[in-house]
Design an enzyme around this catalytic site. Structure first.
Site, PDB file in Angstrom:
ATOM      1  CB  THR A  54     -28.466 -34.051 -38.531  1.00 14.57           C
ATOM      2  OG1 THR A  54     -29.066 -33.408 -39.652  1.00 14.57           O
ATOM      3  CG2 THR A  54     -27.211 -34.801 -38.963  1.00 14.57           C
ATOM      4  CB  THR A  56     -32.252 -28.816 -37.630  1.00 14.45           C
ATOM      5  OG1 THR A  56     -31.883 -28.303 -36.347  1.00 14.45           O
ATOM      6  CG2 THR A  56     -33.102 -27.791 -38.355  1.00 14.45           C
ATOM      7  CB  CYS A  57     -31.763 -32.621 -41.409  1.00 14.39           C
ATOM      8  SG  CYS A  57     -30.304 -31.564 -41.517  1.00 14.39           S
ATOM      9  CG  ASN A  58     -34.954 -37.297 -38.545  1.00 18.23           C
ATOM     10  OD1 ASN A  58     -35.184 -37.917 -39.565  1.00 18.23           O
ATOM     11  ND2 ASN A  58     -35.382 -37.690 -37.362  1.00 18.23           N
TER      12      ASN A  58
END
Length: 167
Positions: A54, A56-58
């Protein structure tokens, strides 16, 4: 359940992970158990993300932990664990894609046992992502005791830079 707090003892939960394999071609075989009890006597940074790959996560969360891994180790951290409510195969693929090697353990909380036990669960059905997802968080656990926790939407208190400032 109330959200886990500084001073609380980490619950005993079993996560899944695929041991690091230097060959990016090899898919995960049989996922292994990663029991939180194995953190006894260690300083561990656990950061949770709502979803592998996703935005922000990535783009922000995982890369910063990979980049600052040596700084974390220099501050006494024994292990860095990225946790998501995905399955071990997705976490393995994400770790390989992000090239985190063996620096970050890509742990799957597929049934949400950890996030439920710590009160770090959120329902993202309105976004089409499912009812059991991890909140975005980071915690420092020292010999099973939570010594720092940051929970948020972005990465200002759960990113590696924020954690480093608390070590």
């Amino acid at each position: 359940m109330a959200q886990i707090q500084v001073g609380d003892i980490l619950p005993s939960v079993s996560l899944k992970f695929c041991p690091y394999d230097s060959s990016l071609k090899n898919a995960c075989g049989i996922p292994q158990n990663l029991k939180t009890d194995s953190f006894k006597g260690k300083k561990v940074v656990i950061f949770g993300v709502p979803g592998a790959f996703t935005p922000t996560c990535n783009n922000n969360h995982l890369p910063e932990y990979h980049e600052k891994y040596s700084d974390l180790v220099n501050k006494g951290v024994d292990q860095v664990v990225c946790l998501s409510t995905a399955d071990a195969f997705v976490m393995d693929a994400w770790g390989k894609w992000a090239n985190v090697s063996d620096k970050v353990i890509m742990a799957a909380d597929g049934n949400g046992d950890f996030v439920k036990a710590t009160g770090l669960v959120q329902d993202l059905t309105k976004n089409g992502m499912g009812a059991v997802r991890s909140k975005r968080f980071a915690m420092v656990v020292d010999d099973m005791k939570v010594v720092y926790i940051g929970v948020e939407f972005g990465v200002s208190v759960s990113g590696a830079t924020a954690v480093l400032a608390k070590l």
